[in-house]
Write an enzyme that holds these catalytic residues in place. Structure first.
Site, PDB file in Angstrom:
ATOM      1  N   SER A 673      -4.387  -0.804   3.865  1.00 23.39           N
ATOM      2  CA  SER A 673      -3.399  -0.415   2.875  1.00 23.39           C
ATOM      3  C   SER A 673      -3.573   1.059   2.507  1.00 23.39           C
ATOM      4  O   SER A 673      -3.373   1.928   3.346  1.00 23.39           O
ATOM      5  CB  SER A 673      -3.508  -1.341   1.650  1.00 23.39           C
ATOM      6  OG  SER A 673      -2.391  -1.209   0.813  1.00 23.39           O
ATOM      7  N   ASP A 746       4.930  -7.992   6.277  1.00 29.14           N
ATOM      8  CA  ASP A 746       4.247  -7.387   5.139  1.00 29.14           C
ATOM      9  C   ASP A 746       5.166  -7.398   3.919  1.00 29.14           C
ATOM     10  O   ASP A 746       6.292  -6.914   3.971  1.00 29.14           O
ATOM     11  CB  ASP A 746       3.854  -5.944   5.493  1.00 29.14           C
ATOM     12  CG  ASP A 746       2.895  -5.327   4.505  1.00 29.14           C
ATOM     13  OD1 ASP A 746       2.926  -5.703   3.315  1.00 29.14           O
ATOM     14  OD2 ASP A 746       2.111  -4.460   4.915  1.00 29.14           O
ATOM     15  N   HIS A 780       0.810  -8.818   3.978  1.00 32.42           N
ATOM     16  CA  HIS A 780      -0.012  -7.613   3.786  1.00 32.42           C
ATOM     17  C   HIS A 780      -1.471  -7.888   4.152  1.00 32.42           C
ATOM     18  O   HIS A 780      -2.160  -7.030   4.689  1.00 32.42           O
ATOM     19  CB  HIS A 780       0.092  -7.137   2.339  1.00 32.42           C
ATOM     20  CG  HIS A 780      -0.496  -5.785   2.113  1.00 32.42           C
ATOM     21  ND1 HIS A 780      -0.081  -4.660   2.788  1.00 32.42           N
ATOM     22  CD2 HIS A 780      -1.484  -5.372   1.280  1.00 32.42           C
ATOM     23  CE1 HIS A 780      -0.775  -3.611   2.381  1.00 32.42           C
ATOM     24  NE2 HIS A 780      -1.621  -4.010   1.477  1.00 32.42           N
TER      25      HIS A 780
END
Length: 808
Positions: A673, A746, A780
């Site tokens: 991330s 995601d 994610h």
């Protein structure tokens, strides 16, 4: 499934992209990492522990980090920022458990719970008020059903054939040990809305000049059909389990919140209403907040909140009444907050930002002021009409305050503590709470109400050492009663008896996994409750050390270093290095330099850990500090993002080199991330790294123009910051080889898969060495066993080729 021009699916379901002289879309089957990595990542986990409120029982639920690709491939709807399974009316990517059992804490007797369907998946659980009964929320093929058993007879029985509606999570509000409230799928929900064969018209959105900056949310409603699906799946029927049957209460609605009053006679609730938004998530939709009795009749409407999109900036909040809740020390008194600055302190300067009000049933008297806050209200911890603690914060000033108040008295609050938001060293901790006559939690204090018991992580220059202390509200002194000691990291889970100072703790060390203990502080006695063995035999012998160092401008830094078992730097020489990090913003050097974490923790490993590569002959630097610090009151942390990122990386490479362990010519950096964003920037702006591993990142900040992470300025307010921080801007100067990995689905705000897709295309266009791997169905974070193993395979192969065996 649509075939995309840049990649194809094959029977195994995975695509890899490889940059050669031209782009090649490779047909690939799932691969597995080296056996030693697979052994560790697939090791069974210790059970999840749910401790009863009376501290007599632990419900233990077996769990796994991973699911199957087939389960991820089940039907899924993405509506208003939520993801649900339309077959089971459940969230589609929630936690899952199996094989429940009970552990009796005083005797350590373990009892298996029987009666569940074979292979039952448990998605929630709850102890009854007296802790004699347990509810299990069990997902079956057609939906979620309630099962119940007692601690005396652990034979689970399905209570009803009515399906639960868990699209916003499982819900239970206990009335007594036999009765509770929950949410059901309405009997009218027989067939979902049919998709229109052709659109009835275009999709139109319009703005008329009012500013409405919106962050980059995903999974939003897109058209009237999505609205109809949202209504169908999120509408729930409130029901009362009477002990023998489900009794419906009121009409079906989309429940956003639900709280039973302490006296169990009234229900505070909020329901979502139209009009919906195609730019905001469910949490911003209009809602009506009211109180009903248990016959389903409204007693009092409290607020109607329209569609709400808060402006960007520090300390922004709703201009409407917010944060409705029951006082835990009263039979049926509601308190809430009203902003005095319209929720926007940037425009409206006031003496008091918020006022807290209350109203008692039957709500026929004018609202009563409880307290007012100079800064933004954060919360109240209640005891009674004579004593409560109130918190307020200012993100703009980076401060937080705790006050002692006498609720609704008009007396001036007494300041107890004032801290910087990230000042962990001086934080006295969290007050211990105890259950009152209503079964609700209130502050534990002495009769004079001038002392509290506090639990804290015990942050210090030596790392975290959790503690129990007695805090004097008059002289503000914190007297330590017990503290975790080396070589253990021991955290307090429950204070079972504040007067006798007995605790349930979780204790671990570098070589011992976390286990539960009973601790008698006064008598200095401990009793071990659980006995979980070391889950990773392959990791035995891998050394772990928390190291401390400074970056060039003097800010204190730390990292945890893992070295292969049996490694001897004199004999074995320098090792290739894998550095794993995540940048964090701070408003001062003092906060940034505080030590975080403990050197005595057990290494619990999941798919995202870099520690696997200590088993492959690497020096692994995990939890590498990457502070981004505001250098003055006028400067935001991100104004010097790249320079500080470079200082952080240089300091980390230097310390591992100076220790004679790391090979400075064979260093990789990686992160997930915002850590992936960091990785791409370091490869573009330094020549420290041979390779990078970037998972589920964002690389073009202009695609998140209304803020990201802790950045509250918009692109138009700080265009140079957005431009300079974007590694996409510097795709033409990438150094080293970068592996991009992204979940196909995601759902994280800002990290749309297009971020990796476009960044890869930019790298390809400039002749960089890059590989782009898309993991089917993943969000994610990654959860399918097949995808996780392949991700580890890709990472290992990349590191072996471009780092361990790289030419100097």
């Amino acid at each position: 499934m649509n075939t995309k021009s840049t990649f194809v699916y094959v029977a195994a379901g995975l695509l890899s992209l490889l940059t050669l002289n031209q782009t090649v879309a490779q047909e690939a089957v799932y691969q597995r990492p080296p056996a030693v990595i697979e052994e560790v990542v697939m090791a069974p986990l210790s059970p999840a522990n749910r401790i009863s409120k009376n501290n007599q029982w632990i419900l233990q639920l077996e769990r796994s980090y991973y699911t199957s690709l087939g389960r991820l491939a089940q039907p899924e709807l993405k509506l208003a920022g939520m993801r649900i399974n339309p077959v089971t009316f459940n969230v589609s990517r929630g936690s899952e458990y199996t094989d429940p059992s009970l552990l009796h804490i005083p005797t350590q007797r373990r009892v298996t719970v029987t009666g569940l369907p074979d292979g039952a998946t448990i998605v929630g659980s709850s102890f009854s008020p007296s802790d004699t009964r347990v509810l299990l929320f069990v997902e079956e093929a057609a939906g979620i059903y309630l099962y119940s058993f007692t601690t005396e007879e652990p034979q689970a029985v399905r209570l009803s054939d009515r399906r639960l509606n868990a699209t916003t999570g499982v819900t239970v509000q206990w009335l007594d040990d036999e009765q509770f409230l929950t949410l059901l799928v309405p009997t009218s929900a027989t067939n979902p809305p049919a998709a229109p064969a052709v659109p009835v018209g275009p999709i139109i959105q319009e703005t008329s000049g009012g500013r409405e900056a919106v962050r980059t949310y995903q999974d939003l409603l897109k058209n009237p059909y999505d609205e109809a699906l949202f209504d169908y799946y999120f509408t729930a029927q409130l029901a009362h389990w009477t002990g023998t049957a489900m009794k419906e209460i009121g009409r079906p609605a989309i429940y956003a919140t639900m709280q039973l009053s302490p006296d169990k006679n009234l229900l505070l609730y909020a329901v979502v209403e139209r009009p919906y938004s195609y730019q905001l998530t469910m949490g911003s939709f209009p809602r009506r907040t009211a109180v009903m009795n248990l016959d389903g009749k409204d007693v009092k409407e409290l607020a109607r909140t329209p569609l709400l999109n808060l402006p960007t900036g520090y300390d922004m909040t709703s201009p409407y009444p917010r944060s409705f809740s029951w006082r835990p020390d009263k039979p049926a008194t509601i308190y809430w907050v009203e902003a005095q600055d319209g929720g926007n302190p940037r425009i409206n300067k006031v003496d008091f930002m918020d006022i807290v009000y209350q109203s008692a049933a039957p709500f026929d008297q004018p609202k009563q002021e409880v307290a007012r806050t100079v800064k933004r209200f954060r919360g109240i911890l209640w005891h009674d009409d004579q004593f409560a603690l109130m918190h307020e914060t200012s993100r703009a000033e980076n401060r937080t305050w705790m006050y002692r108040i006498k609720p609704a008295s008009g007396e001036k609050p007494q300041l107890i503590t004032e801290l910087a938001l990230n000042d962990r060293y001086n934080d006295p901790g969290s007050p211990v709470m105890v259950r009152n006559q209503y079964g609700r939690y209130i502050l534990y204090t002495n009769k004079a109400k001038n002392e509290l018991l506090m639990t804290s992580e015990g942050a210090s220059s030596e790392g975290d050492m959790p503690l129990l202390s007695r805090f004097n509200l008059k002289d503000k002194k914190n007297t330590i009663l017990w503290r975790s000691e080396a070589p253990y990291y021991e955290t307090i889970l429950e204070v079972t008896d504040p007067a006798k100072l007995t605790l349930i703790t979780s204790r671990q060390s570098n070589t011992e996994p976390a286990n539960l203990f009973l601790r008698d502080v006064k008598r200095k006695r401990t009793t071990q409750i659980t006995h979980f063995a070391h889950p990773y035999p392959a990791m035995e012998g891998v050394s772990q050390e928390k190291i401390f160092y400074k970056r060039a401008d003097g800010i204190d830094m730390s990292a945890t270093v893992y070295l292969p078992a049996g490694y001897n730097k004199e004999k074995d020489g320098r090792l290739p290095v894998l550095m794993w990090a995540y940048p964090r913003e701070y408003r001062s050097a003092e906060e940034a330099g505080q030590i975080r974490g403990s050197q005595y923790t057990f290494t619990s490993i999941n798919y995202g850990s870099p520690v696997f590569w200590a088993l492959r002959g690497y020096c692994v630097m995990a939890e590498v500090e990457m502070p981004i610090v505001g250098t003055s009151e006028e400067k935001e942390p991100n104004d010097n993002f790249l320079e500080q990122l470079r200082l952080n990386a240089e300091a980390a490479v230097k310390v591992i080199t100076d220790r004679g362990v790391g090979d400075p010519d064979r260093v990789a950096v990686g992160g997930h991330s915002y850590g992936a964003f960091m990785t791409a920037n370091l490869l573009a702006h330094t020549d420290l790294f041979k390779a990078g591993i970037a998972r589920s990142g964002a690389y073009n900040r202009t695609l998140t123009p209304f803020g990201f992470q802790a950045e509250t300025r918009t692109y138009w307010e700080a265009p140079e910051v957005y431009h300079t921080m974007s590694p996409f801007t510097y795709a033409n100067q990438l150094k080293g080889a970068i592996l991009l990995i992204h979940g196909e689905m995601d759902n994280n705000s800002g990290t749309f898969p297009i971020q990796s897709e476009r960044y890869y295309q930019a790298l390809k266009g400039h002749g960089a060495t890059a590989r782009y791997v898309v993991l089917p169905y993943e969000s994610h974070g990654y959860s399918a066993k097949e995808n996780v193993l392949h991700m580890l395979y890709e990472t290992d192969a990349w590191l072996e080729k471009y780092v361990k065996n790289a030419s100097k």
